[in-house]
Design an enzyme around this catalytic site. Structure first.
Site, PDB file in Angstrom:
ATOM      1  CG  HIS A  59      17.716 -11.923 -50.544  1.00  9.55           C
ATOM      2  ND1 HIS A  59      18.949 -12.513 -50.740  1.00  9.55           N
ATOM      3  CD2 HIS A  59      17.427 -12.088 -49.233  1.00  9.55           C
ATOM      4  CE1 HIS A  59      19.381 -13.015 -49.601  1.00  9.55           C
ATOM      5  NE2 HIS A  59      18.493 -12.759 -48.667  1.00  9.55           N
TER       6      HIS A  59
ATOM      7  CE  LYS B  73      20.160  -8.725 -47.889  1.00  9.64           C
ATOM      8  NZ  LYS B  73      20.140 -10.110 -48.385  1.00  9.64           N
TER       9      LYS B  73
ATOM     10  CG  ASP C 271      24.006  13.682 -51.847  1.00 12.89           C
ATOM     11  OD1 ASP C 271      22.764  13.775 -51.832  1.00 12.89           O
ATOM     12  OD2 ASP C 271      24.737  14.164 -50.965  1.00 12.89           O
TER      13      ASP C 271
ATOM     14  CG  HIS D  28      23.749 -12.960 -43.873  1.00 12.33           C
ATOM     15  ND1 HIS D  28      23.541 -11.801 -44.607  1.00 12.33           N
ATOM     16  CD2 HIS D  28      22.609 -13.661 -43.980  1.00 12.33           C
ATOM     17  CE1 HIS D  28      22.324 -11.814 -45.118  1.00 12.33           C
ATOM     18  NE2 HIS D  28      21.734 -12.923 -44.761  1.00 12.33           N
TER      19      HIS D  28
ATOM     20  CE  LYS E 169      24.300 -12.579 -48.775  1.00 15.14           C
ATOM     21  NZ  LYS E 169      24.288 -12.812 -47.312  1.00 15.14           N
TER      22      LYS E 169
ATOM     23  CG  ASP F 270      42.394 -18.750 -61.092  1.00 16.18           C
ATOM     24  OD1 ASP F 270      42.618 -19.632 -60.235  1.00 16.18           O
ATOM     25  OD2 ASP F 270      42.099 -19.005 -62.269  1.00 16.18           O
TER      26      ASP F 270
END
Length: 401
Positions: free
Chosen positions: A129, A131, A136, A308, A310, A315
């Site tokens: 899952h 991403k 380079d 979507h 997450k 603080d």
């Protein structure tokens, strides 16, 4: 694991924080995809890319075109996709990529949707899952954004999500993680000698002042790395916590930490999905609302379209974003990648964006309004939660959830 090893692991987390980075926040596909495509088009030596979804839409086509052009000009291009999330890649993108010289690895190929969903084999639930991208050896991206146009299958042209672009020492652990993934997926059958791939060259000179660490979750040594990072940060919060989660069905440890934080006076806000994308997860998540509201936690539902995101900010000193939801899929099963950032300016920027979304695109859920929901709605919430955890129990993953 022995108690001693558990204590040592808690005292010495598996994500060393590295200083000297420049990290830029990218909000939604509107900011992320132009930056990603520019990095692909400017790459001269290496391209490393991992994604869960690889859609057959305008974004998928643009990325395929850019990757093919990079390979054609001699760039070493490696692409890793999940076999379930990108199960249709071979219908269009894969032939073009392979013909152009792009190297592709598919994590656990899966072409039969219902066989996958109904199977009781634990291994079928293990998905990639993450991403991440690296160009380079010096420009990295990490976040929650798939190769999917924001408007695809979405009632809004915007799909609220986040990623970051990174320069500096943080590229090294990202490169190492991607190289390990590639080596694992390149293993040959038993009794056949596997090729040992050379490490991706990296540029790790200091590029800024931001401190950050990479959090990886897998089914081996890092099963609870992301969960533990959230719990430790929540337990040390003394003023405010803001989380934005597309799918919010937290573990017992995270839920208890949030409830305890609110009870000791910490201001806790949750920005959650308002539109129904997946009914089971949606109603199962809402089964927690009463407990959260009774504890004084403020709830907001994002309204324009699918969310979507997450991410979390605590603080104004600690932030995390990446691919991991606070739900059983991310915390128990999938390979995930998050970044933890310890920088006041970055935290303020991310928190300001979340505040803007709460004020302009979200609806607050109050205890009084929630108590007026119909008996049918309450039944849906209870049934969804029971079905979800029943499915998890069949896999034996939910024993400690």
């Amino acid at each position: 694991m022995s108690l001693r090893r558990q204590l040592l692991k808690a005292l010495h987390p598996a994500h060393p924080v590295l200083g000297g980075n420049t990290i830029s926040l990218l909000c939604n596909g509107e900011a992320y995809f132009p930056a990603l495509l520019q990095a692909i088009n400017q790459a001269t030596h290496t391209v490393r890319l991992e994604t869960y979804l690889y859609a057959d839409d305008a974004i998928g086509q643009a990325v395929t075109t850019a990757l093919c052009a990079a390979a054609a000009r001699g760039v070493d291009v490696r692409l890793v996709v999940d076999g379930f999330g990108a199960r249709n890649i071979d219908q269009h993108h894969l032939p073009l990529l392979l013909q152009s010289g792009v190297q592709v690895r598919i994590y656990r190929p899966e072409h039969h949707l219902w066989r996958h969903l109904l199977s009781r084999k634990r291994s079928r639930l293990r998905r990639m899952h993450r991403k991440m991208a690296l160009f380079d050896g010096g420009t990295a991206f990490i976040g929650g954004i798939n190769l999917l146009d924001d408007a695809t299958d979405n009632p809004s042209p915007t799909r609220l999500d986040f990623a970051v672009q990174i320069f500096g020492p943080m590229v090294q652990p990202i490169a190492e993680a991607m190289d390990r993934q590639w080596q694992t997926l390149s293993r040959r059958p038993l009794f056949h000698r596997s090729i040992k791939h050379a490490p991706t060259p990296t540029k790790t000179a200091p590029a800024g002042q931001i401190r950050a660490g990479l959090l990886l979750r897998n089914n081996l040594s890092q099963r609870r790395s992301i969960e533990n990072a959230y719990v430790q940060a929540i337990q040390t919060a003394h003023d405010h916590i803001t989380l934005a989660m597309a799918y919010f069905i937290p573990s017992r440890n995270i839920l208890n930490a949030l409830l305890s934080a609110s009870e000791r006076g910490v201001k806790v806000r949750l920005l959650l999905q308002g539109k129904i994308e997946y009914r089971l997860q949606h109603y199962a998540s809402q089964s927690l609302y009463r407990s959260l509201l009774n504890a004084g936690i403020r709830l907001y539902e994002y309204q324009p379209g699918f969310m979507h995101a997450k991410v979390g900010v605590i603080d104004g000193r600690w932030a995390t974003l990446g691919s991991a939801n606070l739900d059983p899929f991310s915390l128990l099963v999938a390979q995930e990648a998050n970044i933890v950032i310890e920088d006041d300016a970055f935290c303020a920027q991310l928190e300001a964006k979340l505040q803007q979304e709460i004020e302009t695109h979200s609806q607050e859920i109050t205890a009084a309004a929630w108590g007026k929901k119909s008996s049918l709605h309450r039944a849906l919430r209870v049934m969804s939660a029971r079905v979800l955890f029943r499915l998890l129990s069949l896999t034996r993953y939910a024993d400690n959830y």
